[in-house]
Design an enzyme around this catalytic site. Structure first.
Site, PDB file in Angstrom:
ATOM      1  CE1 TYR A 110      -3.297  -1.671   5.571  1.00 22.66           C
ATOM      2  CE2 TYR A 110      -3.481   0.423   4.807  1.00 22.66           C
ATOM      3  CZ  TYR A 110      -3.710  -1.152   4.788  1.00 22.66           C
ATOM      4  OH  TYR A 110      -4.045  -1.559   3.570  1.00 22.66           O
ATOM      5  CB  SER A 123      -0.964  -0.304   1.752  1.00 26.00           C
ATOM      6  OG  SER A 123      -1.740   1.335   1.384  1.00 26.00           O
TER       7      SER A 123
HETATM    8  C1  8X3 Z   1      -5.474   1.202   1.776  1.00 27.50           C
HETATM    9  C2  8X3 Z   1      -4.471   2.747   1.055  1.00 27.50           C
HETATM   10  O1  8X3 Z   1      -4.424   5.881   1.801  1.00 27.50           O
HETATM   11  O2  8X3 Z   1      -6.495   4.330   3.012  1.00 27.50           O
HETATM   12  O3  8X3 Z   1      -4.002   0.703   1.387  1.00 27.50           O
HETATM   13  O4  8X3 Z   1      -3.887   3.773   3.174  1.00 27.50           O
HETATM   14  S1  8X3 Z   1      -4.645   4.224   2.224  1.00 27.50           S
END
Ligand code: 8X3
Length: 259
Positions: free
Chosen positions: A154, A141
């Site tokens: 994340y 990502s």
């Molecule tokens: C998803 C991209 O911008 O939501 O992997 O982190 S973001």
């Protein structure tokens, strides 16, 4: 496996980008082992792929469970093996600041995105090396290269998966395994934001509010397919893809009055 008969394992194939990628590769004529936790969704995928030229093998799999990966490996091996792995299982949970972060969420994200990829890679590397022309594609990502407020857990998981991918490319080149990383920005799928916001559909909708054309799962699947269908000596190391309206992580252009 003959040279012309490409065969891939796709994790996270029950929804979103994993599902779209499995379907795209089957459209391309590949044999695809579609791995995911939810049997019902796998069966729906099978129905949708009935008329497509490739071959689909469903394998209920949990990438956080070693025994499940052992069983997946046995199924793949018995059915002829694969030359390509697409690690697409993953996701985000929570959007709290570091101060309020939930340790269980972080553990789930690291287990799924980082350790899930690691488990699959370790199990299948000998098969890919033996094939002679292996490919591993890790779906990370833009969150794996730029941190943002509310993204901590994340970010930590995707930065980790990004680092794993870089090290793997260096280590496996001598075994003729190419290692591709696809780093999407804002992708609108049926589950990503909803899961991240713990089912709060209003918060999930706000993620995409007023963004006229976010990326779709099919957009990302097309790019993954392109990368793994290239002649094997071409390694697209890192493919960053965003919608035009997201010029950077901090610059998302929304239609006026939408938030
Ligand atoms: C998803 C991209 O911008 O939501 O992997 O982190 S973001």
């Amino acid at each position: 496996m003959s040279d012309s008969q490409r065969s891939a394992l796709v994790t996270g194939a029950t929804s979103g980008i994993g599902r779209a990628t499995a379907k795209k590769l089957i459209s391309d004529g590949w044999t695809v082992f579609a791995a995911g936790r939810r049997q019902q969704q796998l069966e729906t995928l099978a129905t949708e792929c009935e008329q497509l030229p490739g071959r689909l093998v469903l394998v209920a799999t949990d990438v956080t469970d070693n025994a499940s990966i052992d069983a997946l490996f046995s199924t793949v091996e018995a059915a002829g093996g694969v030359d390509t792995i697409l690690n697409i299982a993953g996701g985000a949970l929570g959007a709290e600041s570091i101060a309020d972060a939930n340790i269980d969420d972080w553990q789930w994200m690291i287990e799924t995105n980082v350790l899930g990829s690691l488990r699959i890679i370790q199990k299948f590397l000998p098969m890919l090396r033996a094939h002679g022309e292996g490919t591993i594609l890790n779906l990370t990502s833009t969150a794996g290269v730029v941190a943002y407020e509310g993204g901590g857990g994340y970010n930590a998981a995707k930065f980790g998966q990004h680092a794993l991918t870089g090290a793997l490319r260096l280590e496996e080149a001598e075994h003729n395994i190419r290692v591709v990383e696809v780093l999407p920005g804002l992708v609108k799928t049926e589950e990503f934001a909803s899961k991240r916001m713990r089912g709060d559909e209003s918060k999930a909708a706000n993620v995409y509010a007023g963004v006229s054309k976010p990326l779709t799962a099919d957009d990302v699947a097309d790019v993954c397919s392109y990368a793994v269908n290239l002649p094997h000596h071409i390694n697209l190391d890192e493919i960053v893809m965003r919608p035009v309206k997201q010029a950077a992580q901090h610059k998302l252009i929304r239609d006026e009055g939408t938030l």
